[in-house]
Design a protein around this motif. Structure first.
Motif, PDB file in Angstrom:
ATOM      1  N   LYS A   9      37.734  59.087  32.390  1.00  0.00           N
ATOM      2  CA  LYS A   9      37.475  57.873  31.615  1.00  0.00           C
ATOM      3  C   LYS A   9      38.565  56.828  31.815  1.00  0.00           C
ATOM      4  O   LYS A   9      38.283  55.677  32.101  1.00  0.00           O
ATOM      5  CB  LYS A   9      37.371  58.235  30.114  1.00  0.00           C
ATOM      6  CG  LYS A   9      37.067  57.056  29.221  1.00  0.00           C
ATOM      7  CD  LYS A   9      35.655  56.543  29.450  1.00  0.00           C
ATOM      8  CE  LYS A   9      35.358  55.345  28.551  1.00  0.00           C
ATOM      9  NZ  LYS A   9      34.014  54.818  28.808  1.00  0.00           N
ATOM     10  N   CYS A  10      39.824  57.245  31.667  1.00  0.00           N
ATOM     11  CA  CYS A  10      40.901  56.238  31.677  1.00  0.00           C
ATOM     12  C   CYS A  10      41.900  56.452  32.806  1.00  0.00           C
ATOM     13  O   CYS A  10      42.856  55.691  32.921  1.00  0.00           O
ATOM     14  CB  CYS A  10      41.640  56.214  30.341  1.00  0.00           C
ATOM     15  SG  CYS A  10      42.804  57.561  30.102  1.00  0.00           S
ATOM     16  N   GLU A  11      41.730  57.472  33.606  1.00  0.00           N
ATOM     17  CA  GLU A  11      42.568  57.740  34.779  1.00  0.00           C
ATOM     18  C   GLU A  11      43.995  58.142  34.411  1.00  0.00           C
ATOM     19  O   GLU A  11      44.877  58.142  35.260  1.00  0.00           O
ATOM     20  CB  GLU A  11      42.578  56.529  35.730  1.00  0.00           C
ATOM     21  CG  GLU A  11      41.195  56.165  36.238  1.00  0.00           C
ATOM     22  CD  GLU A  11      41.164  54.850  37.007  1.00  0.00           C
ATOM     23  OE1 GLU A  11      42.231  54.257  37.194  1.00  0.00           O
ATOM     24  OE2 GLU A  11      40.073  54.439  37.409  1.00  0.00           O
ATOM     25  N   ASP A  12      44.223  58.465  33.151  1.00  0.00           N
ATOM     26  CA  ASP A  12      45.528  58.979  32.770  1.00  0.00           C
ATOM     27  C   ASP A  12      45.621  60.451  33.201  1.00  0.00           C
ATOM     28  O   ASP A  12      44.616  61.087  33.510  1.00  0.00           O
ATOM     29  CB  ASP A  12      45.712  58.874  31.256  1.00  0.00           C
ATOM     30  CG  ASP A  12      47.188  58.800  30.864  1.00  0.00           C
ATOM     31  OD1 ASP A  12      48.043  59.017  31.746  1.00  0.00           O
ATOM     32  OD2 ASP A  12      47.477  58.526  29.690  1.00  0.00           O
ATOM     33  N   GLY A  30      45.734  59.804  26.847  1.00  0.00           N
ATOM     34  CA  GLY A  30      45.680  58.364  27.082  1.00  0.00           C
ATOM     35  C   GLY A  30      44.601  57.675  26.271  1.00  0.00           C
ATOM     36  O   GLY A  30      44.851  56.666  25.618  1.00  0.00           O
ATOM     37  N   CYS A  31      43.379  58.206  26.305  1.00  0.00           N
ATOM     38  CA  CYS A  31      42.270  57.531  25.626  1.00  0.00           C
ATOM     39  C   CYS A  31      41.658  58.391  24.530  1.00  0.00           C
ATOM     40  O   CYS A  31      40.709  57.951  23.871  1.00  0.00           O
ATOM     41  CB  CYS A  31      41.195  57.125  26.628  1.00  0.00           C
ATOM     42  SG  CYS A  31      40.336  58.518  27.411  1.00  0.00           S
ATOM     43  N   CYS A  33      39.718  60.798  24.594  1.00  0.00           N
ATOM     44  CA  CYS A  33      38.348  61.289  24.750  1.00  0.00           C
ATOM     45  C   CYS A  33      38.386  62.807  24.939  1.00  0.00           C
ATOM     46  O   CYS A  33      39.386  63.377  25.383  1.00  0.00           O
ATOM     47  CB  CYS A  33      37.641  60.605  25.912  1.00  0.00           C
ATOM     48  SG  CYS A  33      38.255  61.053  27.525  1.00  0.00           S
TER      49      CYS A  33
ATOM     50  N   ARG B 250      43.179  48.251  33.094  1.00  0.00           N
ATOM     51  CA  ARG B 250      43.927  49.395  32.555  1.00  0.00           C
ATOM     52  C   ARG B 250      45.281  49.526  33.246  1.00  0.00           C
ATOM     53  O   ARG B 250      46.313  49.733  32.608  1.00  0.00           O
ATOM     54  CB  ARG B 250      43.096  50.663  32.783  1.00  0.00           C
ATOM     55  CG  ARG B 250      43.697  51.920  32.204  1.00  0.00           C
ATOM     56  CD  ARG B 250      42.869  53.138  32.596  1.00  0.00           C
ATOM     57  NE  ARG B 250      41.493  53.028  32.191  1.00  0.00           N
ATOM     58  CZ  ARG B 250      40.456  53.115  33.017  1.00  0.00           C
ATOM     59  NH1 ARG B 250      40.652  53.292  34.309  1.00  0.00           N
ATOM     60  NH2 ARG B 250      39.220  53.014  32.570  1.00  0.00           N
ATOM     61  N   ARG B 254      49.060  49.343  31.576  1.00  0.00           N
ATOM     62  CA  ARG B 254      49.968  50.496  31.698  1.00  0.00           C
ATOM     63  C   ARG B 254      51.263  50.108  32.388  1.00  0.00           C
ATOM     64  O   ARG B 254      52.351  50.500  31.957  1.00  0.00           O
ATOM     65  CB  ARG B 254      49.257  51.610  32.478  1.00  0.00           C
ATOM     66  CG  ARG B 254      48.224  52.329  31.642  1.00  0.00           C
ATOM     67  CD  ARG B 254      48.175  53.802  32.013  1.00  0.00           C
ATOM     68  NE  ARG B 254      47.233  54.469  31.122  1.00  0.00           N
ATOM     69  CZ  ARG B 254      46.120  55.049  31.522  1.00  0.00           C
ATOM     70  NH1 ARG B 254      45.816  55.070  32.805  1.00  0.00           N
ATOM     71  NH2 ARG B 254      45.322  55.624  30.658  1.00  0.00           N
ATOM     72  N   ALA B 267      43.353  52.279  23.233  1.00  0.00           N
ATOM     73  CA  ALA B 267      41.950  52.051  23.606  1.00  0.00           C
ATOM     74  C   ALA B 267      41.337  53.437  23.709  1.00  0.00           C
ATOM     75  O   ALA B 267      41.093  53.955  24.789  1.00  0.00           O
ATOM     76  CB  ALA B 267      41.851  51.287  24.918  1.00  0.00           C
ATOM     77  N   HIS B 268      41.117  54.019  22.547  1.00  0.00           N
ATOM     78  CA  HIS B 268      40.728  55.422  22.491  1.00  0.00           C
ATOM     79  C   HIS B 268      39.215  55.590  22.414  1.00  0.00           C
ATOM     80  O   HIS B 268      38.492  54.670  22.025  1.00  0.00           O
ATOM     81  CB  HIS B 268      41.385  56.095  21.282  1.00  0.00           C
ATOM     82  CG  HIS B 268      42.883  56.166  21.392  1.00  0.00           C
ATOM     83  ND1 HIS B 268      43.698  56.512  20.338  1.00  0.00           N
ATOM     84  CD2 HIS B 268      43.720  55.926  22.431  1.00  0.00           C
ATOM     85  CE1 HIS B 268      44.967  56.492  20.738  1.00  0.00           C
ATOM     86  NE2 HIS B 268      44.994  56.138  21.994  1.00  0.00           N
ATOM     87  N   GLN B 269      38.768  56.748  22.765  1.00  0.00           N
ATOM     88  CA  GLN B 269      37.331  57.037  22.771  1.00  0.00           C
ATOM     89  C   GLN B 269      36.879  57.727  21.492  1.00  0.00           C
ATOM     90  O   GLN B 269      35.680  57.830  21.243  1.00  0.00           O
ATOM     91  CB  GLN B 269      36.998  57.925  23.974  1.00  0.00           C
ATOM     92  CG  GLN B 269      37.361  57.298  25.293  1.00  0.00           C
ATOM     93  CD  GLN B 269      36.641  55.985  25.518  1.00  0.00           C
ATOM     94  OE1 GLN B 269      35.426  55.898  25.399  1.00  0.00           O
ATOM     95  NE2 GLN B 269      37.401  54.947  25.826  1.00  0.00           N
TER      96      GLN B 269
END
Lengths: 57, 341
Positions: A9-12, A30-31, A33, B250, B254, B267-269
């Motif tokens: 999702k966020c590439e972290d 990171g996100c 999820c 993003r 970062r 920016a969380h899911q």
């Protein structure tokens, strides 16, 4: 031991404790999820299904 | 230890400065200047400081030389007094709007009066550590930005500085009542404010000019007062340049904020606080920033939230002091906020 993977999702970076189990749920820092381990050797991460929120749409 | 003075110490920003500076391990707060309450106890006006200090408010004429003077005065007052404070302090950190804009003509347009200290405008370093950290290390004159401007700048800077957005953007800002200051007025009666979502500046908000200055784009702002005492949330609407996708957005955030001690990417899911929310930042010096992208429309939405009296004012001023003195940037600013609140 942990292995490092990329959040779809966020590439972290996402760390997975080994040994991992199929269908195990991990959380991306990171996100935030939820990710499901859908394959092992090598581990593959996919977005876990989630209930949508509705604040008045 | 350095000796500091807070000028305009009876206001909300002044009270927050006192709270932070009294607890700061490298600072001795030697004077709290108030034109309204000279001789009165500080903790009579700021009851949260009971047992923290026995300071009395004093007049400006009572202040001797000090290391640093914080000016938390009404707009237009700081520039009228600036020569006095430069003569008495090695560093002056101004929290008014008087030295935030680099152009006296822009100042006149947004503040409605002539600037009376134009010779000093260029000498002030903007107090935005995330943009001007190196200059702040040796700055003796620092101008801390407005609370909504701080949020707006941090919300879009990573994209603007990389040329990832078109050069115009709209900012929708919501702010709590403490942003109006501690002076009573009909507009701030509980009967008027409670439950209201008052659009008090549909165009022409002063902080709009600051955002334009620091981002190098044409910013347009609408500001609304909402049912909160503290807090600012600024939502920015911008158009992405062609071929800029979510991944590039993003990456920009970062890279820009990776090492910033007080900017967090949110920016969380999942969860109830997926995007920046000022409620949980009360009393903290954090600015949370987040984003969402509509790739099909080329539309970018960024969100920033902060405590208007902290990262939007007193906390940010202390962060600038820490940088100027070569101290750890987070010294005296480690409070993480409250939840639930």
């Amino acid at each position: 031991m942990t292995t490092v993977h990329i959040c779809p999702k966020c590439e972290d970076q996402v760390q997975i404790s080994q040994p991992a189990r199929l269908n195990e749920i991990v959380e991306c820092a990171g996100c935030h999820c939820e990710l499901e381990i859908v394959a092992l050797n090598p581990p593959v991460l996919a977005l876990a299904p989630e209930v949508e929120e509705d604040w008045g749409e | 230890m350095i000796r500091v003075v807070v000028v305009g110490a009876a206001g909300y920003i002044g009270g927050e400065l006192l709270r932070l500076l009294i607890g700061h391990p490298e600072v001795e707060t030697v004077a709290a200047v108030s034109s309204r309450f000279p001789g009165r106890r500080v903790d009579g006006v700021h009851p949260n400081l009971r047992s923290a200090t026995d300071l009395l408010f004093c007049s400006a004429d009572d202040v001797e030389e000090c290391d640093t003077a914080f000016l938390a005065l009404p707009h237009r007052t700081a520039m009228a007094q600036i020569d006095r404070w430069i003569a008495r302090a090695k560093q002056v950190i101004d929290l008014t709007g008087d030295f935030r804009l680099g152009d006296p003509e822009v100042y006149r347009r947004y503040y409605g009066s002539e600037h009376v200290a134009t010779h000093l405008i260029d000498a002030f370093v903007p107090g935005i550590p995330e943009l001007h950290r190196e200059s702040l290390r040796s700055a003796d004159l620092i101008s801390v930005p407005g609370c909504v401007a701080m949020a707006g700048v941090l919300a879009l800077y990573p994209l603007a500085v990389r040329g990832l957005v078109e050069p115009t953007a709209q900012f929708d800002a919501r702010t709590g009542s403490s942003g109006s200051g501690a002076t009573a007025g009909a507009a701030n009666l509980h009967s008027v404010r409670s439950g209201a979502m008052r659009v008090f500046a549909p165009t022409g908000h002063r902080h709009e000019a600051e955002i334009s200055r620091h981002l190098g784009i044409a910013a347009a702002m609408t500001a609304t007062g909402v049912e909160a005492v503290r807090g600012v949330q600024t939502i920015c609407h911008a158009t992405l340049r062609p071929d800029v996708d979510t991944s590039a957005v993003r990456r920009a955030f970062r890279e820009q904020y990776r090492n910033e001690p007080f900017v967090r990417l949110v920016a969380h899911q999942r969860g109830n606080f997926r995007y920046p929310e000022p409620k949980i930042l009360v009393g903290s010096n954090f600015c949370d920033v987040g984003y969402a992208v509509d790739e099909e429309a080329g539309r970018l939405v960024t969100i920033a939230a902060l405590d208007n009296l902290m990262k939007g004012g007193a906390g940010n001023a202390v962060q600038c002091l820490n940088i100027r003195m070569g101290w750890p940037e987070t010294l005296g600013l480690s409070f993480p906020g409250l939840h639930p609140i």
